[in-house]
Design a protein around this motif. Structure first.
Motif, PDB file in Angstrom:
ATOM      1  N   MET A  56       3.823  -6.711  14.175  1.00  0.00           N
ATOM      2  CA  MET A  56       4.852  -7.201  13.268  1.00  0.00           C
ATOM      3  C   MET A  56       6.048  -6.257  13.303  1.00  0.00           C
ATOM      4  O   MET A  56       5.886  -5.048  13.463  1.00  0.00           O
ATOM      5  CB  MET A  56       4.312  -7.278  11.833  1.00  0.00           C
ATOM      6  N   PRO A  95       9.017  -3.688  12.303  1.00  0.00           N
ATOM      7  CA  PRO A  95       9.103  -2.712  11.223  1.00  0.00           C
ATOM      8  C   PRO A  95      10.123  -3.139  10.178  1.00  0.00           C
ATOM      9  O   PRO A  95      11.044  -3.902  10.455  1.00  0.00           O
ATOM     10  CB  PRO A  95       9.563  -1.438  11.955  1.00  0.00           C
ATOM     11  N   VAL A  96       9.911  -2.654   8.968  1.00  0.00           N
ATOM     12  CA  VAL A  96      10.859  -2.914   7.894  1.00  0.00           C
ATOM     13  C   VAL A  96      12.119  -2.105   8.150  1.00  0.00           C
ATOM     14  O   VAL A  96      12.053  -0.909   8.439  1.00  0.00           O
ATOM     15  CB  VAL A  96      10.254  -2.509   6.529  1.00  0.00           C
ATOM     16  N   SER A 151      15.110   0.358   7.913  1.00  0.00           N
ATOM     17  CA  SER A 151      15.364   1.518   7.064  1.00  0.00           C
ATOM     18  C   SER A 151      16.768   1.440   6.508  1.00  0.00           C
ATOM     19  O   SER A 151      17.560   0.570   6.862  1.00  0.00           O
ATOM     20  CB  SER A 151      15.202   2.797   7.886  1.00  0.00           C
ATOM     21  N   CYS A 189       1.672 -14.453   9.651  1.00  0.00           N
ATOM     22  CA  CYS A 189       0.349 -13.981   9.248  1.00  0.00           C
ATOM     23  C   CYS A 189      -0.644 -14.090  10.405  1.00  0.00           C
ATOM     24  O   CYS A 189      -0.696 -15.093  11.111  1.00  0.00           O
ATOM     25  CB  CYS A 189      -0.141 -14.813   8.068  1.00  0.00           C
ATOM     26  N   ASP A 195       2.136  -5.686   2.564  1.00  0.00           N
ATOM     27  CA  ASP A 195       1.118  -4.852   3.207  1.00  0.00           C
ATOM     28  C   ASP A 195       1.667  -3.549   3.771  1.00  0.00           C
ATOM     29  O   ASP A 195       0.936  -2.773   4.387  1.00  0.00           O
ATOM     30  CB  ASP A 195       0.394  -5.636   4.307  1.00  0.00           C
ATOM     31  N   GLY A 196       2.971  -3.303   3.573  1.00  0.00           N
ATOM     32  CA  GLY A 196       3.576  -2.076   4.070  1.00  0.00           C
ATOM     33  C   GLY A 196       3.957  -2.123   5.527  1.00  0.00           C
ATOM     34  O   GLY A 196       4.516  -1.163   6.061  1.00  0.00           O
ATOM     35  N   LEU A 197       3.665  -3.238   6.201  1.00  0.00           N
ATOM     36  CA  LEU A 197       3.960  -3.381   7.627  1.00  0.00           C
ATOM     37  C   LEU A 197       4.934  -4.536   7.888  1.00  0.00           C
ATOM     38  O   LEU A 197       5.104  -4.957   9.026  1.00  0.00           O
ATOM     39  CB  LEU A 197       2.675  -3.607   8.414  1.00  0.00           C
ATOM     40  N   GLY A 198       5.531  -5.024   6.820  1.00  0.00           N
ATOM     41  CA  GLY A 198       6.447  -6.143   6.952  1.00  0.00           C
ATOM     42  C   GLY A 198       5.804  -7.485   6.702  1.00  0.00           C
ATOM     43  O   GLY A 198       6.477  -8.524   6.730  1.00  0.00           O
ATOM     44  N   TYR A 208       2.234  -9.574   4.540  1.00  0.00           N
ATOM     45  CA  TYR A 208       1.667  -9.711   3.203  1.00  0.00           C
ATOM     46  C   TYR A 208       0.151  -9.866   3.269  1.00  0.00           C
ATOM     47  O   TYR A 208      -0.388 -10.486   4.189  1.00  0.00           O
ATOM     48  CB  TYR A 208       2.252 -10.942   2.492  1.00  0.00           C
TER      49      TYR A 208
END
Length: 224
Positions: A1, A3-4, A6, A95, A178-181, A183
């Motif tokens: 996935m 990255p979010v 920055s 997902c 989920d911290g990885l972009g 859910y």
């Protein structure tokens, strides 16, 4: 996935909508989880959800949707009396966990509906809770990958991010970043009866049980 982004990463067009959706989900997560577990008291929130829906069927609100063809519709369109029952799942396209089980279950149901000639009596609806990413184009590609027959299986997402709390609350769905972009979320196979009410929730990996219940309740020949 992916990255979010920055704080120093140039944001792509529409990223503000994505951030708003993520913040909305995060703000709802704990409150939603507390609600569906009756104040964190239940061992399984899915068991509570199933019991609550079966005990008190829910009417569908007029939430604005857009389908995979870019056509506007309202969730309340499925809340009107009709000759068909509807199986509904909530997913997000990126997902790679429980949504794959949801998709497999809907695909199995589609095959059974076609084999039993239940078109017009049983239909499928997949709703995305990720409006920032699941555009009509993305949903259309997803539908094609699954071999969905548009005559009986429709894909749609919210037109307004602000309607996300109402959608999640209606189906008792808890969504946690989920911290990885992506859910983490609970899942179920939901049933709308012929009066358009949300009446049942089934384990997402048991579409066979859900269909058997529907076949017993359908008036006239069931195709069984």
């Amino acid at each position: 996935m992916p990255p979010v982004p920055s704080a120093t990463t140039p944001q792509r067009p529409g990223s503000g909508r994505s951030v708003l959706a993520a913040l909305c989900i995060a703000a709802l997560a704990l409150a939603g989880f507390a609600a569906v577990t009756h104040g964190f008291a239940a061992v399984t929130s899915d068991g509570v959800r199933r019991a609550d829906i079966a005990r008190t069927p829910r009417a569908l609100p007029a939430l604005a949707l857009v389908d995979a063809r870019g056509q506007p519709l309202s969730l309340a369109d499925y809340g009107r009396a009709s000759d068909a029952v509807t199986f509904v799942t909530l997913v997000y396209v990126r997902c790679q966990s429980v949504c794959l089980t949801s998709a497999a279950g809907q695909s199995w149901l589609q095959a059974e509906i076609q084999a039993r000639q239940l078109q017009g009596r049983v239909r499928l609806l997949t709703l995305s809770f990720d409006p920032a990413n699941d555009t009509p184009e993305v949903l259309a590609q997803h539908a094609r990958r699954l071999g969905a027959d548009p005559a009986l299986w429709r894909f749609a997402g919210l037109r307004e991010v602000g309607d996300l709390p109402a959608l999640l609350d209606l189906f008792g769905t808890v969504v946690l970043p989920d911290g990885l972009g992506g859910y983490a979320h609970n899942a179920a196979l939901f049933l709308l009866d012929r009066s358009g009410r949300l009446v049942r929730a089934y384990d997402v990996d048991r579409p066979d049980i859900a269909l058997a219940d529907v076949l017993r309740a359908l008036p006239g020949p069931s195709g069984a």
